[in-house]
Design a protein around this motif. Sequence first.
Motif, short mmCIF file in Angstrom:
data_model
loop_
_atom_site.label_atom_id
_atom_site.label_comp_id
_atom_site.label_asym_id
_atom_site.label_seq_id
_atom_site.Cartn_x
_atom_site.Cartn_y
_atom_site.Cartn_z
N GLY A 123 0.83 -1.20 0.00
CA GLY A 123 0.00 0.00 0.00
C GLY A 123 0.86 1.25 0.00
N VAL A 124 1.93 1.24 0.80
CA VAL A 124 2.81 2.41 0.88
C VAL A 124 3.56 2.60 -0.44
CG1 VAL A 124 4.80 3.38 2.08
CG2 VAL A 124 2.98 2.28 3.39
N ILE A 125 3.97 1.49 -1.06
CA ILE A 125 4.64 1.58 -2.38
C ILE A 125 3.68 2.20 -3.41
CG2 ILE A 125 5.53 0.19 -4.30
CD1 ILE A 125 6.67 -1.72 -2.08
N ALA A 126 2.43 1.75 -3.41
CA ALA A 126 1.43 2.30 -4.34
C ALA A 126 1.21 3.78 -4.07
CB ALA A 126 0.12 1.53 -4.21
N THR A 153 3.93 5.53 -17.72
CA THR A 153 3.54 4.13 -17.90
C THR A 153 4.17 3.25 -16.82
OG1 THR A 153 3.49 4.52 -20.27
CG2 THR A 153 3.51 2.23 -19.56
N GLY A 154 5.46 3.46 -16.57
CA GLY A 154 6.15 2.66 -15.55
C GLY A 154 5.50 2.82 -14.19
N LEU A 155 5.19 4.07 -13.84
CA LEU A 155 4.57 4.33 -12.55
C LEU A 155 3.17 3.73 -12.49
CD1 LEU A 155 5.82 7.98 -11.97
CD2 LEU A 155 6.27 6.03 -10.49
N ALA A 156 2.43 3.79 -13.60
CA ALA A 156 1.08 3.21 -13.63
C ALA A 156 1.13 1.71 -13.35
CB ALA A 156 0.41 3.49 -14.97
N VAL A 157 2.11 1.04 -13.98
CA VAL A 157 2.26 -0.41 -13.77
C VAL A 157 2.61 -0.69 -12.31
CG1 VAL A 157 3.69 -2.41 -14.35
CG2 VAL A 157 2.83 -0.90 -16.17
N LEU A 158 3.52 0.12 -11.75
CA LEU A 158 3.91 -0.05 -10.34
C LEU A 158 2.70 0.15 -9.41
CD1 LEU A 158 6.35 -0.18 -8.19
CD2 LEU A 158 6.07 2.29 -8.13
N ILE A 159 1.94 1.22 -9.65
CA ILE A 159 0.80 1.53 -8.78
C ILE A 159 -0.23 0.41 -8.83
CG2 ILE A 159 -1.16 3.09 -8.45
CD1 ILE A 159 0.65 5.31 -9.65
N VAL A 160 -0.58 -0.01 -10.04
CA VAL A 160 -1.63 -1.03 -10.18
C VAL A 160 -1.15 -2.37 -9.60
CG1 VAL A 160 -2.88 -2.44 -11.87
CG2 VAL A 160 -2.91 0.06 -12.03
N GLY A 161 0.09 -2.74 -9.87
CA GLY A 161 0.62 -4.00 -9.33
C GLY A 161 0.65 -3.99 -7.81
N ILE A 186 -8.90 -4.65 -13.31
CA ILE A 186 -8.01 -3.48 -13.32
C ILE A 186 -6.68 -3.85 -13.97
CG2 ILE A 186 -6.69 -1.93 -11.84
CD1 ILE A 186 -9.13 -2.05 -9.87
N VAL A 187 -6.13 -5.00 -13.56
CA VAL A 187 -4.84 -5.45 -14.12
C VAL A 187 -5.00 -5.71 -15.63
CG1 VAL A 187 -3.14 -7.31 -14.07
CG2 VAL A 187 -4.01 -6.36 -11.92
#
Lengths: 199, 162
Positions: A123-126, A153-161, A186-187
């Motif tokens: 959660g904190v990473i997101a 794009t990279g941040l979007a993948v990180l947030i969603v993952g 969502i994924v």
Amino acid sequence: MSCNPPERTKAKAWLIWTGLIAAVAVPVGLAVTSPLLAWRGPIYIAAGLAGIAAMALFLFQPLLAAGRLPGISAFDSRRMHRRIGLVLVALVLAHVGGLWLTSPPDVIDALLFRSATPFSAWGVIAMWGLFATALVALSRRRLRWRTWRALHTGLAVLIVGATALHAIQIEGTMEPVSKAALVALIVLGLAATLLTRRR
Amino acid sequence: MTQLNLPRRTLLATGGAALVTGAAGLRVPARAQGIAPTPSMRGGANNYRPGAPIVDRIGGGGFWMTGTVRRAGDGAPLAGQRIQIWAHTTEGHERDPQSHGATLSAADGTFRLEMPQIVPAFGQPHGHLAYDSDAFQTVFLRPVMASARDKTLQAHFVLQPA
């Protein structure tokens, strides 16, 4: 798509919107009627719902960015994507702030990456991913187009993952099956948007 | 005369095994034989309130927190040790004073305290326990229930003299 007869286009639009609304309404509806709410104060309830709402909005963000939602012009689509981005920052602040008021030591542990629960770290990473995205979006005009898009794009993948790993491990107000379905959509939505976008 | 004929392969195998054992920290000192002390758990002390009163029951009850208190080394049961218990229950948040209570261990080292049903909070159905008196080192535990429908939860203390 433009060569489809209007009835088919209309039917497709109706299907897409019905599907998206159901994918969000069912898990959110089950969460707001969760029996756990009876034993939580208003701030804790609001904090949890802010997190759920933020995750639900992640379903629409890539589709809006790519202009994939039927009935919304490209211009409106981008504008909604940016506005929802700001709403997401506010919701995550409300989520973390409300949890902090409810149980300060648990949130401090999470923010320092020493929590007893592994989902807290995700959660904190997101959260940091989302804040970074907001900063990158604000400085978009100062970045080269390719740099901007790669970062976003990279941040979007990180947030969603990270959000997926955060939400799925929590035993909370969300009903597990509808939560898993929403997380999967969502994924899939993000993956499909990235795989089919213009180069 | 006995000739010590150590084949190279044996030497390598024995030496290698000794190295691995040493490096992996498997050669424990003799004093740690017996019952090791319980380490505090991550997040165990969260929302702890020092000096929670000894009570017959926390709130309306219906759920049982049980466990044992023993001494490190010989594992002898420790009687009369004060254990503090708190959780997010059907009757309050972890921070609420009415969610906290304490009990004393019996002659056989066991303790049990009735409390309201624990409900999932902060992502897991869990309880908190503390030993914080003077005779032994402080220990905070945070056991997690296998199912939110469980009517009981266990936690065990092995204490080390302070």
